[in-house]
Scaffold this active site. Structure first.
Site, mmCIF file in Angstrom:
data_model
loop_
_atom_site.group_PDB
_atom_site.id
_atom_site.type_symbol
_atom_site.label_atom_id
_atom_site.label_comp_id
_atom_site.label_asym_id
_atom_site.label_seq_id
_atom_site.Cartn_x
_atom_site.Cartn_y
_atom_site.Cartn_z
ATOM 1 N N ALA A 194 0.839 -1.202 0.000
ATOM 2 C CA ALA A 194 0.000 0.000 0.000
ATOM 3 C C ALA A 194 0.874 1.253 0.000
ATOM 4 O O ALA A 194 2.031 1.236 0.438
ATOM 5 C CB ALA A 194 -0.920 -0.006 1.216
ATOM 6 N N ALA A 195 0.305 2.358 -0.491
ATOM 7 C CA ALA A 195 1.067 3.602 -0.658
ATOM 8 C C ALA A 195 1.607 4.146 0.662
ATOM 9 O O ALA A 195 2.624 4.836 0.674
ATOM 10 C CB ALA A 195 0.190 4.651 -1.341
ATOM 11 N N ARG A 196 0.963 3.823 1.766
ATOM 12 C CA ARG A 196 1.418 4.358 3.061
ATOM 13 C C ARG A 196 2.695 3.676 3.550
ATOM 14 O O ARG A 196 3.337 4.160 4.486
ATOM 15 C CB ARG A 196 0.310 4.216 4.107
ATOM 16 C CG ARG A 196 -0.120 2.789 4.381
ATOM 17 C CD ARG A 196 -1.278 2.747 5.373
ATOM 18 N NE ARG A 196 -1.750 1.392 5.624
ATOM 19 C CZ ARG A 196 -2.643 0.763 4.879
ATOM 20 N NH1 ARG A 196 -3.159 1.371 3.818
ATOM 21 N NH2 ARG A 196 -3.038 -0.469 5.182
ATOM 22 N N TYR A 197 3.062 2.540 2.926
ATOM 23 C CA TYR A 197 4.242 1.805 3.367
ATOM 24 C C TYR A 197 5.473 2.072 2.504
ATOM 25 O O TYR A 197 6.583 1.723 2.906
ATOM 26 C CB TYR A 197 3.966 0.297 3.351
ATOM 27 C CG TYR A 197 2.855 -0.131 4.280
ATOM 28 C CD1 TYR A 197 2.924 0.121 5.649
ATOM 29 C CD2 TYR A 197 1.732 -0.788 3.789
ATOM 30 C CE1 TYR A 197 1.903 -0.272 6.501
ATOM 31 C CE2 TYR A 197 0.701 -1.188 4.628
ATOM 32 C CZ TYR A 197 0.790 -0.927 5.980
ATOM 33 O OH TYR A 197 -0.209 -1.307 6.817
ATOM 34 N N THR A 198 5.307 2.618 1.329
ATOM 35 C CA THR A 198 6.425 2.776 0.396
ATOM 36 C C THR A 198 6.836 4.236 0.269
ATOM 37 O O THR A 198 6.068 5.148 0.603
ATOM 38 C CB THR A 198 6.057 2.226 -0.991
ATOM 39 O OG1 THR A 198 4.924 2.952 -1.507
ATOM 40 C CG2 THR A 198 5.712 0.750 -0.922
#
Length: 752
Positions: free
Chosen positions: A140-144
């Site tokens: 997910a975008a919040r992790y990368t």
């Protein structure tokens, strides 16, 4: 309660009626032509897809790519630290009115971690999935996290110097570039695919160094053959490209065609296994493994004991364990032919040029990019020229002031109000307002000898720069040299060796694998509409009725083996050859394979008859509507090479009435449009070795008559068979006797 609810519903309906009464045309059913609906509703949608979504432009980007990269540039991510992907996606939504999932997926495909581009534009950190796997999804975008890759400096280097036009975003709150002023032909360097309405684009990636060298050669000579310097496409995943110069040149010329790519492998003798480490970009590891397992289950491949995906952080790896005594190279040749380990990349160089989609060859595409880059360079030079002239104009005013600094100080000191300083300087030194404003802002600490000498030197430098830039704008050669220098600089900074190996198709091993394919009994079915089924006897016994397309019927059904040769005769006097094992085993509950599509027939070509043979014995009989017949030896269709298509399979002098494949001579019944019947033995016809022979006369016909039906004679079909026989051919045949009228009705049913 029910009464109250009903009353409320009535009130709601009444309110809706009152609302509709105030809307002109509301609730009115209008008859509209479908053509008008398409023009007013569908066409704007189609044009939006083509212009604003799916087709890349000359800078190599679709609008979604450009918006993401420009947003990251404005966020300072070209030189700064990485930012959370969720932050980038959120900021991009100011330019791109789509959901965050779609924006993030687009950014993923541009990233280094996804491994789809030779020169990725996004420097990623974290799990961004892999292009070669459909199951390895990105986090997910919040992790990368992500930032712009160093090569993006070539995309935005001149963007603030009026090199490209800017437009308002969708809500008119920001400006965004129409194109990016790329300093190299990125349209060819990174792969780009898209599907619009009624058209598509599929551009392979090429080696950056080769693209830049080819562009330089084209700048110097517009007639340069791009195939001499641009060897072939190059892909991040490597693999091997089967090179055919003629096919490559055709793609470079027309912008369309196919490129064959083959996986790369190594044989581990110690563990008796094959390690596949590079695959074509058109497939995935899961698709390859599934297809190989399918071949193992059907018995087509027997040399594999196990297959598994060993892909890890070190890279892609598919391991195939072999049975004892298996030949690894021969097995791979068979897998190349029957699985996605060898695949074709379909090229379609469809690009938006000045708002219009055009399919261009490589040479034309690069010439369009050169024209685009030429305009960018000229606009940059013109921008710098105006800035230099403005600076020179200011220094000219300063030059006058520096000749008498004491006078300037006296004017400023004796001016009563600050607002009058500029006007008094203008009067005192005969300079304009811009020059006076510039002089008035100079600090006292700068009124020294060093400052004065530097400004005088600046004047001389600016004069030379202005003269030089005027010369550039007047000289096409100098503009071309600037582009060439920039391309050479890109080669030095980012040039890399090819990742995709080039192997010549003529040098590849072409083993005959017919004997290695398992042979077993099969039932073959062919319908009038051109559908084919291969069903094992066990499956046939357990199945129900055949599923057929509406209006279709079974034309041929017979028993044979999996190694049988299939000859499909077409309505264009051609025959396509295949093996029964080329088709997958199926069931009666499916339509089967559509032969024209399966064998790649020409547009408008359809299969009308199927002959099945193992030893090419017997004859093919062609009966034509003009009363002629040809008996061709089956041997005539046997070829030493594995050619899949034979032209001039039969004569085109007259329309065909019937085709028969017979092992031995037999009796046939021919019916003419006049109602006459002729019974003859095919042994009376001499065989031909020439496939497209016009034949010999079989039945004499009057003007306007033709043969309408041919069938094998069934003993007992006629009460007096000798009535319809003749000693010599051609013959007119005989009308049915009263005893055979019933048979005529049956034959009519067959015609229907």
């Amino acid at each position: 309660m029910a009464g109250k609810k009903s009353k409320k519903n009535n009130n709601d309906q009444s309110d809706q009626i009152n609302i509709n009464a105030h809307i002109i045309g509301a609730g009115t059913v209008v008859n509209q032509l479908i053509t008008d609906t398409l023009e007013t509703n569908f066409m704007p949608y189609a044009m939006s897809i083509i212009m604003s979504r799916a087709i890349p432009e000359i800078d190599g980007f679709k609008p979604s790519h450009r918006k993401i990269l420009f947003t990251m540039y404005k966020m300072g991510l070209l030189t700064g630290a990485r930012s959370k992907s969720a932050n980038i996606v959120g900021r991009t939504m100011q330019l791109n009115p789509h959901g965050d999932a779609a924006i993030y997926e687009t950014m993923v495909r541009l990233s280094k971690g996804y491994e789809a581009l030779i020169h990725p534009y996004v420097d990623s950190k974290g799990n961004f999935g892999k292009a070669y796997s459909r199951d390895m999804l990105w986090a997910a975008a919040r992790y990368t996290e992500a930032k712009l890759a160093p090569i993006c400096a070539e995309l935005f280097g001149d963007i603030d110097k009026d090199t490209v036009d800017f437009i308002d975003n969708y809500d008119n709150t920001m400006k965004e570039p129409v194109l990016l002023p790329v300093t190299f032909p990125s349209i060819l360097v990174n792969a780009n695919t898209g599907i619009a309405v009624g058209m598509a684009s599929s551009i392979p990636s090429f080696n950056l160094k080769e693209v830049c060298e080819t562009t330089i050669a084209l700048i110097k000579d517009n007639s340069h053959n791009v195939a001499d310097t641009l060897k072939a496409p190059d892909f991040f995943g490597g693999a091997a490209l089967l090179y055919e110069r003629q096919a490559i040149e055709e793609i470079y010329k027309t912008g369309r065609g196919g490129i064959r790519l083959r996986s790369k492998y190594s044989f581990d003798k110690v563990n008796n296994c094959i390690d596949i480490t590079e695959i074509p970009p058109t497939t995935t590891t899961e698709a390859i493994i599934e297809k190989i397992i399918e071949k193992i289950k059907t018995g087509n491949i027997r040399d594999i004991s196990d297959i598994r995906d060993e892909t890890d952080k070190s890279g892609l790896k598919i391991t195939i364990d072999l049975k004892r005594g298996a030949d690894a190279d021969k097995l791979m040749q068979r897998l190349f032919k029957s699985t996605p380990l060898e695949d074709t990349f379909s090229c379609n160089f469809n690009v938006l040029i000045s708002g219009s989609p055009r399919v261009l060859g490589v040479s034309d595409l690069l010439l369009e990019w050169i024209a685009f880059r030429t305009d960018c360079v000229r606009r940059r030079v013109f921008f710098n020229l105006n800035k230099a002239k403005e600076r020179l104009h200011l220094l000219r005013g300063l030059e006058k002031i520096l000749l008498d600094i004491d006078k300037a100080i006296k004017i400023i000191r004796n001016t009563a109000e600050e607002s009058e300083v500029v006007s008094n300087l203008m009067i005192g030194f005969l300079i304009d307002e811009i020059q006076a404003e510039f002089v008035a802002e100079i600090k006292l600490r700068h009124l020294n000898r060093e400052f004065i000498l530097k400004r005088v030197q600046d004047v001389e430098r600016l004069k030379k720069e202005i003269t030089d830039m005027d010369d550039i704008l007047a000289s096409k050669t100098r503009v071309k040299n600037i582009i060439i220098d920039e391309l050479n600089d890109v080669i030095k900074k980012y040039g890399e060796e090819r990742k995709t190996e080039i192997i010549y198709a003529a040098d590849t091993i072409q083993d005959d694998i017919i004997d290695e394919v398992p042979d077993y009994p099969v039932n073959l079915f062919f319908t009038r509409e051109g559908y084919f089924k291969k069903i094992t006897p066990l499956s046939l016994r357990m199945s129900g009725d055949h599923k057929l397309k509406d209006g279709d019927s079974m034309l041929i059904s017979m028993e044979s083996t999996n190694n049988a040769d299939l000859l499909f005769f077409t309505n264009k006097c051609q025959v396509y050859k295949a093996k029964a094992f080329d088709f997958d085993d199926t069931k009666t509950s499916v339509l089967g394979d559509y032969v024209p599509s399966k064998l790649g027939m020409e547009s408008g070509e359809s299969a009308i008859y199927m002959a099945v043979t193992l030893e090419y014995s017997g004859y093919i009989i062609f009966v034509f509507e003009n009363g002629k017949i040809t008996k061709v030896e089956m041997e005539a269709y046997k070829t030493k090479t594995n050619r899949k298509k034979l032209i001039k399979a039969y004569s085109d002098k007259s329309p065909l009435a019937a085709i028969f494949h017979i092992d031995i001579d037999c009796e046939l019944v021919v019916k003419s449009s006049s109602g006459r019947y002729l019974l003859f033995n095919s042994g009376a016809i001499s065989p031909k070795t020439t496939k497209d022979s016009a034949g010999v006369s079989l039945m004499t016909l009057k003007k306007g008559q033709r043969i309408v039906n041919v069938k094998e004679y069934v003993p007992g079909e006629f009460a007096k068979p000798h009535r319809y026989k003749t000693k010599n051919l051609p013959a007119a045949g005989s009308l049915l006797s009263s005893d055979d009228i019933g048979e005529q009705l049956e034959m009519k049913k067959d015609d229907d």
